[in-house]
Design a protein around this motif. Sequence first.
Motif, short mmCIF file in Angstrom:
data_model
loop_
_atom_site.label_atom_id
_atom_site.label_comp_id
_atom_site.label_asym_id
_atom_site.label_seq_id
_atom_site.Cartn_x
_atom_site.Cartn_y
_atom_site.Cartn_z
N GLU A 32 -13.06 66.18 -35.68
CA GLU A 32 -13.57 66.23 -34.30
C GLU A 32 -13.09 65.06 -33.47
OE1 GLU A 32 -15.44 66.41 -36.94
OE2 GLU A 32 -16.32 68.42 -37.00
N LYS A 33 -12.75 63.95 -34.12
CA LYS A 33 -12.32 62.75 -33.40
C LYS A 33 -10.83 62.75 -33.12
CE LYS A 33 -16.51 61.25 -33.75
NZ LYS A 33 -17.41 61.25 -32.56
N VAL A 34 -10.08 63.69 -33.68
CA VAL A 34 -8.63 63.74 -33.46
C VAL A 34 -8.24 64.82 -32.46
CG1 VAL A 34 -6.42 64.08 -34.65
CG2 VAL A 34 -8.25 62.82 -35.77
N LEU A 35 -9.07 65.82 -32.30
CA LEU A 35 -8.71 66.94 -31.43
C LEU A 35 -8.70 66.61 -29.94
CD1 LEU A 35 -10.57 69.83 -33.29
CD2 LEU A 35 -8.13 69.34 -33.28
N PRO A 36 -9.49 65.66 -29.42
CA PRO A 36 -9.37 65.34 -27.99
C PRO A 36 -7.96 64.91 -27.60
CG PRO A 36 -11.38 64.41 -28.90
CD PRO A 36 -10.61 64.93 -30.06
N ALA A 37 -7.57 65.24 -26.36
CA ALA A 37 -6.19 65.00 -25.91
C ALA A 37 -5.86 63.51 -25.87
CB ALA A 37 -5.98 65.62 -24.53
N TYR A 83 -8.60 74.04 -27.71
CA TYR A 83 -9.43 74.39 -26.54
C TYR A 83 -10.79 73.73 -26.74
CZ TYR A 83 -11.64 77.11 -22.84
OH TYR A 83 -12.31 77.49 -21.69
N GLU A 84 -11.13 72.83 -25.84
CA GLU A 84 -12.38 72.07 -25.96
C GLU A 84 -13.48 72.76 -25.16
OE1 GLU A 84 -14.05 67.47 -25.50
OE2 GLU A 84 -11.99 68.01 -24.92
N LEU A 85 -14.62 72.95 -25.78
CA LEU A 85 -15.80 73.53 -25.14
C LEU A 85 -16.70 72.39 -24.69
CD1 LEU A 85 -16.51 76.37 -27.73
CD2 LEU A 85 -15.23 76.53 -25.61
N THR A 109 -14.91 74.07 -34.74
CA THR A 109 -15.68 72.97 -35.31
C THR A 109 -16.55 72.34 -34.24
OG1 THR A 109 -15.55 70.87 -36.50
CG2 THR A 109 -13.81 71.33 -34.91
N GLN A 110 -17.74 71.96 -34.65
CA GLN A 110 -18.69 71.21 -33.82
C GLN A 110 -19.58 70.43 -34.77
OE1 GLN A 110 -21.55 73.44 -31.54
NE2 GLN A 110 -22.03 71.73 -30.18
N ARG A 111 -19.48 69.12 -34.76
CA ARG A 111 -20.20 68.30 -35.72
C ARG A 111 -21.68 68.19 -35.38
NH1 ARG A 111 -18.35 64.76 -39.58
NH2 ARG A 111 -16.64 66.25 -39.54
N ASP A 112 -22.03 68.15 -34.09
CA ASP A 112 -23.42 67.89 -33.71
C ASP A 112 -23.72 68.67 -32.42
OD1 ASP A 112 -25.51 65.90 -32.11
OD2 ASP A 112 -25.83 65.91 -34.28
N PRO A 113 -24.98 69.13 -32.22
CA PRO A 113 -25.30 69.85 -30.98
C PRO A 113 -25.13 69.00 -29.72
CG PRO A 113 -26.97 70.29 -32.66
CD PRO A 113 -26.09 69.21 -33.20
N TYR A 114 -25.08 67.70 -29.86
CA TYR A 114 -24.87 66.83 -28.70
C TYR A 114 -23.40 66.48 -28.49
CZ TYR A 114 -29.91 66.18 -28.41
OH TYR A 114 -31.27 66.38 -28.26
N GLU A 115 -22.50 67.12 -29.22
CA GLU A 115 -21.08 66.90 -29.06
C GLU A 115 -20.39 68.20 -28.65
OE1 GLU A 115 -19.49 65.26 -32.60
OE2 GLU A 115 -20.71 63.44 -32.55
N ASN A 116 -19.19 68.06 -28.12
CA ASN A 116 -18.42 69.22 -27.68
C ASN A 116 -17.88 69.98 -28.89
OD1 ASN A 116 -18.89 68.45 -25.04
ND2 ASN A 116 -16.95 67.35 -24.86
N GLY A 117 -17.56 71.24 -28.67
CA GLY A 117 -16.94 72.05 -29.70
C GLY A 117 -15.46 72.21 -29.45
N PHE A 118 -14.71 72.56 -30.51
CA PHE A 118 -13.26 72.69 -30.41
C PHE A 118 -12.81 73.97 -31.12
CE2 PHE A 118 -13.99 68.16 -29.98
CZ PHE A 118 -13.13 67.80 -28.95
N LEU A 119 -11.99 74.73 -30.43
CA LEU A 119 -11.22 75.83 -31.03
C LEU A 119 -9.80 75.33 -31.21
CD1 LEU A 119 -12.52 78.86 -28.96
CD2 LEU A 119 -12.72 78.63 -31.44
#
Length: 377
Positions: free
Chosen positions: A148-153, A37-39, A82-92
């Motif tokens: 973080e780079k693998v979780l996007p669809a 689930y991408e935030l 996980t969220q690597r940077d405040p300027y990037e999306n978060g992932f559950l």
Amino acid sequence: MADKGSWALAITVCAAVFLLVRADSITEAPAGQLFVYELHREVFQSEFEPFHKLYGHIYNDPMVFKCNKERFPDLPRWLRFTQRDPYENGFLYGTPLPQDQGRNIIEIFVINKRSYETFRERLVINVGPAVKQMPYQAEFLIERREIEKVLPATVQEDIRSDIQNLWGTSRLEFVNITSALDRGGRVPLPLPGYFEGVYVKLGSDRPFSKCMLRLETAAHQRECESGGKITGDCSTCKIPSNCISWCRSALFDLSKPVPPAPVPTLGSGVLEWAGEFSPPESPPDRDFFPDYLVTIIVPLALVALLCLILAYIMCCRREGVVKRNAKTPDLQLYHHHTIQGNASELRRMAGDDRRTVDRPRQCLQPLLMAEQAMAES
């Protein structure tokens, strides 16, 4: 009037419940399959829109997400964030097991790092039974990726496409994605070209291809242990960062029944006779006087000797005033004794009226007289 008030109250309660239900995001997660689930930051950016309208500015605000299970301090055991940077999306993300079935309510707190405003949202995850049976599963290591780079669809679809060519079937589903750091990997250097690595696990109801079965051969294991060229690597990748490590791949065949553990053999329950118990004898007497001498007397003797040496140096080796004066020239002694008187005379001359003060004495005349006397003698 009472009936109208009751109807108004009922309508208000229903509207509030409806709005509360509409505010919750509801999603499904089948057991045994990867859930992601991408935030999106741009979605939550609209929650701070009144501030933008007030000042007429649109910002790309940095946002930090904090997630936990409702009325609990952390997430469920199968779910990670996980969220690597405040300027990037978060992932559950995570893989629920069959024993994790049920309703999970996740609280998502969004913190705007520019204005420090907060927003709260609830995510309802309904974990259901397994939808697809995947008895054949394979795990691969992608060394040039981060979690973080693998979780996007879109990235998952590219990886799935490469594994489809290797497996020979399109009926693949992601079972799990795990960072190599969670598997005992080392933290990479913060330099370009260094990545933490990601393990991806896919499953299917189709058996493994002949190429994948080479992973279980003894020749493949010897080649990986020797560190030489791998002859059985038949994997392909369209994007270099999605290439898998052939020696770090593993197959899991769940179609074969697992043999049950051997049943322990039951004994008679009576211990064997080992003879009569013979307690150990008392230990022999020990003389502690040598230990006392080494521990107490020797340190005290050393301390006393050091005190005597220090007292001799401080008291018996002093030069004395008489001996010091005997070694000092008379001219130097006279000059030393007249310094205080000369200083007092100078202070008196500087403080009083110069017209009423006597003329200064010749300070050097006694010195000259002493020098002449010493020269004549």
